[in-house]
Design an enzyme around this catalytic site. Structure first.
Site, PDB file in Angstrom:
ATOM      1  N   SER A   1       5.308  -7.100   3.366  1.00 48.20           N
ATOM      2  CA  SER A   1       5.808  -7.437   4.708  1.00 48.20           C
ATOM      3  C   SER A   1       6.603  -8.744   4.697  1.00 48.20           C
ATOM      4  CB  SER A   1       4.620  -7.559   5.658  1.00 48.20           C
ATOM      5  OG  SER A   1       3.756  -8.573   5.180  1.00 48.20           O
TER       6      SER A   1
ATOM      7  N   PHE B   1       0.816  -1.216   0.000  1.00 46.79           N
ATOM      8  CA  PHE B   1       0.000   0.000   0.000  1.00 46.79           C
ATOM      9  C   PHE B   1       0.853   1.272   0.000  1.00 46.79           C
ATOM     10  CE2 PHE B   1       0.972  -0.153   4.526  1.00 46.79           C
ATOM     11  CZ  PHE B   1       1.154   1.193   4.815  1.00 46.79           C
TER      12      PHE B   1
ATOM     13  N   GLU C   1      -4.833  -3.965  -2.083  1.00 52.89           N
ATOM     14  CA  GLU C   1      -6.283  -3.754  -2.042  1.00 52.89           C
ATOM     15  C   GLU C   1      -6.621  -2.493  -1.241  1.00 52.89           C
ATOM     16  OE1 GLU C   1      -4.438  -5.978  -0.725  1.00 52.89           O
ATOM     17  OE2 GLU C   1      -5.065  -6.570   1.291  1.00 52.89           O
TER      18      GLU C   1
ATOM     19  N   CYS D   1       9.522   2.066   3.515  1.00 51.61           N
ATOM     20  CA  CYS D   1      10.401   0.933   3.833  1.00 51.61           C
ATOM     21  C   CYS D   1      11.820   1.405   4.107  1.00 51.61           C
ATOM     22  CB  CYS D   1      10.406  -0.053   2.685  1.00 51.61           C
ATOM     23  SG  CYS D   1      10.974   0.704   1.167  1.00 51.61           S
TER      24      CYS D   1
ATOM     25  N   GLU E   1       8.743  -4.024  13.253  1.00 55.35           N
ATOM     26  CA  GLU E   1       8.563  -2.867  12.372  1.00 55.35           C
ATOM     27  C   GLU E   1       7.311  -2.121  12.858  1.00 55.35           C
ATOM     28  OE1 GLU E   1       7.721  -4.043   8.322  1.00 55.35           O
ATOM     29  OE2 GLU E   1       8.803  -2.327   7.533  1.00 55.35           O
TER      30      GLU E   1
HETATM   31  P1  NAD Z   1       1.526  -6.717   2.916  1.00 54.36           P
HETATM   32  O1  NAD Z   1       2.577  -7.773   2.968  1.00 54.36           O
HETATM   33  O2  NAD Z   1       0.421  -6.779   3.877  1.00 54.36           O
HETATM   34  O3  NAD Z   1       0.840  -6.693   1.456  1.00 54.36           O
HETATM   35  C1  NAD Z   1       1.616  -6.625   0.290  1.00 54.36           C
HETATM   36  C2  NAD Z   1       0.859  -7.304  -0.853  1.00 54.36           C
HETATM   37  O4  NAD Z   1       0.707  -8.703  -0.554  1.00 54.36           O
HETATM   38  C3  NAD Z   1      -0.544  -6.757  -1.088  1.00 54.36           C
HETATM   39  O5  NAD Z   1      -0.769  -6.688  -2.480  1.00 54.36           O
HETATM   40  C4  NAD Z   1      -1.438  -7.791  -0.425  1.00 54.36           C
HETATM   41  O6  NAD Z   1      -2.700  -7.895  -1.036  1.00 54.36           O
HETATM   42  C5  NAD Z   1      -0.666  -9.071  -0.622  1.00 54.36           C
HETATM   43  N1  NAD Z   1      -0.909 -10.054   0.449  1.00 54.36           N
HETATM   44  C6  NAD Z   1      -1.263  -9.782   1.739  1.00 54.36           C
HETATM   45  N2  NAD Z   1      -1.361 -10.938   2.434  1.00 54.36           N
HETATM   46  C7  NAD Z   1      -1.062 -11.943   1.582  1.00 54.36           C
HETATM   47  C8  NAD Z   1      -0.975 -13.359   1.722  1.00 54.36           C
HETATM   48  N3  NAD Z   1      -1.215 -13.957   2.880  1.00 54.36           N
HETATM   49  N4  NAD Z   1      -0.621 -14.088   0.638  1.00 54.36           N
HETATM   50  C9  NAD Z   1      -0.352 -13.482  -0.542  1.00 54.36           C
HETATM   51  N5  NAD Z   1      -0.424 -12.134  -0.732  1.00 54.36           N
HETATM   52  C10 NAD Z   1      -0.769 -11.381   0.320  1.00 54.36           C
HETATM   53  O7  NAD Z   1       2.314  -5.314   3.012  1.00 54.36           O
HETATM   54  P2  NAD Z   1       1.716  -3.855   3.148  1.00 54.36           P
HETATM   55  O8  NAD Z   1       1.173  -3.680   4.526  1.00 54.36           O
HETATM   56  O9  NAD Z   1       0.854  -3.531   1.995  1.00 54.36           O
HETATM   57  O10 NAD Z   1       3.053  -2.980   3.003  1.00 54.36           O
HETATM   58  C11 NAD Z   1       3.883  -2.638   4.078  1.00 54.36           C
HETATM   59  C12 NAD Z   1       5.081  -3.560   4.161  1.00 54.36           C
HETATM   60  O11 NAD Z   1       5.813  -3.514   2.949  1.00 54.36           O
HETATM   61  C13 NAD Z   1       6.072  -3.154   5.233  1.00 54.36           C
HETATM   62  O12 NAD Z   1       6.499  -4.315   5.901  1.00 54.36           O
HETATM   63  C14 NAD Z   1       7.213  -2.521   4.455  1.00 54.36           C
HETATM   64  O13 NAD Z   1       8.484  -2.591   5.085  1.00 54.36           O
HETATM   65  C15 NAD Z   1       7.201  -3.342   3.218  1.00 54.36           C
HETATM   66  N6  NAD Z   1       7.845  -2.651   2.111  1.00 54.36           N
HETATM   67  C16 NAD Z   1       9.097  -3.050   1.768  1.00 54.36           C
HETATM   68  C17 NAD Z   1       9.763  -2.417   0.733  1.00 54.36           C
HETATM   69  C18 NAD Z   1      11.142  -2.831   0.334  1.00 54.36           C
HETATM   70  O14 NAD Z   1      11.627  -2.363  -0.678  1.00 54.36           O
HETATM   71  N7  NAD Z   1      11.809  -3.686   1.079  1.00 54.36           N
HETATM   72  C19 NAD Z   1       9.129  -1.359   0.057  1.00 54.36           C
HETATM   73  C20 NAD Z   1       7.843  -0.984   0.444  1.00 54.36           C
HETATM   74  C21 NAD Z   1       7.203  -1.641   1.473  1.00 54.36           C
END
Ligand code: NAD
Length: 512
Positions: A241, A164, A191, A296, A396
């Site tokens: 994540s 997101f 989403e 991030c 985090e």
């Molecule tokens: P998230 O992991 O909840 O969701 C990321 C994506 O995965 C979304 O599209 C979501 O729909 C999908 N998803 C969620 N649960 C899932 C599951 N069980 N199985 C398959 N797909 C699933 O992350 P978020 O809350 O949207 O974003 C924040 C996180 O992203 C933080 O931990 C942040 O550190 C990380 N992030 C990392 C970087 C990097 O470059 N390392 C960059 C941006 C964000």
């Protein structure tokens, strides 16, 4: 309803504010009965609804992308680049329109939303150089009269799953590079903010690419798992994540796909006593609380070395001056957290800091913003004397919170950071070249800033997180993305001179 556009004057044109899918070059309403509410994080008002794509629609997206790949992979790289130039120019023209939608669904302040879009445009810009990026290698006469050369060829249908927190930049890390390399692409964005990627997709169609090259689907785990397990998907890029990243990497590689998964972070900054005090404070305020700490690469742990600890009261004072607020208010330093759940996690961790003995110098738990009683607000938060056992150090927070760890020496700071499970980004503030040189050499983190708080590389480099911040081998954008989204074919060739007779059958490996 099927349309070639998704927005009119910045508003979705599909009925009841239902976000469309992009299937086979048309924006279509999903047949699903299940929708996910997308809310304004400053008010909780429902802005639109994201469809949970049906199994049949997922199959249709993959089939369409497979057909698209066949013809697009034959399009010469200079022609692909021409389309990308057009796309880059449309993104620039509509940067403010995209940022307006982005600010609405993420709560980011407008200038920061513009930055989110801009950092994505830079990747599209980089993808315009694709003819030089896909140049192979050549060695003449590897053996007598034999030449070897390599070609970089497209891979197939690639997929991207995005978080997101950067709904413009992170999708743009992925599909422009994949498509410039000659692949087709399926994007499954978060989403929580699906409108921004929809706008990126609309401009992509307008740029004149073949219409079925980019497909846009929505949903959660079920849709992602289809992409991870489907035999027609060759590569999966993920950002999000840690637990989801691990699931993506394991499932995708179990299904013999190429996977890159960028995950969580805990970014440390080291402050040496010889640093410029005012610049340190200004940089710490911006990089810990900008975007409500939901980057991030946000700095979330400040390691104050020796006499630099005397500056902590000034840091507290500077942080106490900044206030969150709505995205369209120029005086807001940052916006709300993305969801009540995200706020709940931040509140839980702030409470744990009190319980576990940190000195909570600023507590943003009771933050209110006049006129926005339901926003997911957290005020600037500062913890001092944090230790590695505390939850605020281990987890985090993804909120506007900075933990201070005190050390006596640079060596101790390096040891602390190298023991941390994450390795996304770090920086050091110092006036000493020797200290900076030691730090950049010894630190086990993939992206290092020297007097630069958030060292996100520009797209001609790659985004190179380490340890539990990244699962995979090849990173996002730059030359590594070209390797990730392509195959290398190596050709060894000999052309016979008819005037020279054959030497007969050769039964052994020749030594020269
Ligand atoms: P998230 O992991 O909840 O969701 C990321 C994506 O995965 C979304 O599209 C979501 O729909 C999908 N998803 C969620 N649960 C899932 C599951 N069980 N199985 C398959 N797909 C699933 O992350 P978020 O809350 O949207 O974003 C924040 C996180 O992203 C933080 O931990 C942040 O550190 C990380 N992030 C990392 C970087 C990097 O470059 N390392 C960059 C941006 C964000």
């Amino acid at each position: 309803m099927t349309t070639s556009r998704a927005f009119e004057n910045g508003e979705l044109i599909h009925p009841e504010n239902k976000v469309p899918l992009l299937l086979n070059g048309e924006f279509v309403q999903s047949d699903t009965k299940t929708f996910i509410d997308v809310t304004n994080p400053a008010t909780q008002a429902v802005i639109c609804q994201a469809p949970v794509t049906t199994a049949g629609e997922m199959e249709a997206a993959i089939a369409s992308a497979k057909t698209a790949f066949k013809s697009w992979s034959e399009v010469p790289p200079p022609e692909r680049a021409r389309h990308m130039f057009q796309y880059q120019s449309l993104l620039k023209k509509h940067q403010a329109d995209i940022a307006t939608v982005l600010a609405k669904e993420t709560g980011k302040v407008f200038d920061d939303a513009m930055g989110d879009v801009w950092r994505g445009i830079e990747v599209a810009e980089h993808a315009c150089g694709i003819p030089s990026l896909v140049m192979g290698e050549t060695v003449e006469n590897v053996a007598r009269n034999i030449d070897t050369y390599s070609y970089i060829q497209p891979l197939g249908v690639c997929a991207g799953i995005t978080p997101f927190n950067f709904p413009a930049m992170i999708p743009l890390w992925m599909f422009p590079m994949a498509i410039a390399c000659g692949n087709s692409f399926i994007l499954k964005p978060s989403e929580q903010d699906p409108m921004t990627p929809t706008m990126l997709a609309e401009l992509f169609l307008e740029a004149g690419f073949p219409k079925d090259l980019l497909q846009l689907v929505h949903g959660g785990k079920e849709q992602v798992d289809t992409l991870l397990t489907h035999p027609d998907i060759k590569a999966v890029s993920f950002v999000g994540s840690v637990p989801v990243g691990q699931h993506i990497y394991k499932t995708g590689t179990d299904h013999l796909k190429r996977v890159q998964a960028f995950a969580g972070a805990k970014n440390h900054v080291v402050i040496m006593p010889d640093a410029d005090k005012q610049r340190v404070i200004d940089n710490l305020v911006g990089s810990s609380c900008g975007a409500a700490g939901q980057r991030c690469m946000a700095l979330s742990v400040a390691v104050f070395v020796g006499a630099a600890q005397e500056w902590i009261p000034d840091l507290k004072e500077a942080l106490s001056q900044i206030k969150p607020g709505p995205s369209d208010d120029k005086t807001s330093a940052y916006g709300p957290l993305i969801s009540p759940q995200a706020k709940e996690r931040a509140l839980r961790l702030i409470a744990s800091a009190h319980e576990q003995g940190a000195d909570v110098l600023l507590d943003g738990s009771d933050c209110t913003v006049p006129g926005y009683p339901n926003g997911n607000w957290i005020g600037p938060t500062l913890f001092d004397n944090v230790t590695v056992e505390m939850d605020v150090y281990k987890e985090e927070i993804f909120g506007p919170a900075l933990s201070i760890v005190r050390t006596d020496s640079l060596e101790d700071a390096i040891t602390l950071i190298n023991h941390n499970q994450y390795g996304n980004g770090t920086s050091i503030f110092t006036a000493s070249g020797a200290a900076a040189r030691k730090y950049q050499h010894e630190i086990e983190v993939g992206q290092v800033g020297i007097n630069v708080p958030i060292p996100v590389p520009l797209p001609f480099f790659s985004f190179t997180g380490w340890k539990n911040s990244f699962y995979g081998d090849l990173h996002a954008y730059g030359k590594q993305a070209v390797r990730f989204y392509t195959e290398t074919k190596t050709i060894t060739a000999r052309w016979f001179d008819e005037s020279i007779p054959s030497e007969g059958a050769n039964m052994t490996i020749k030594l020269k």
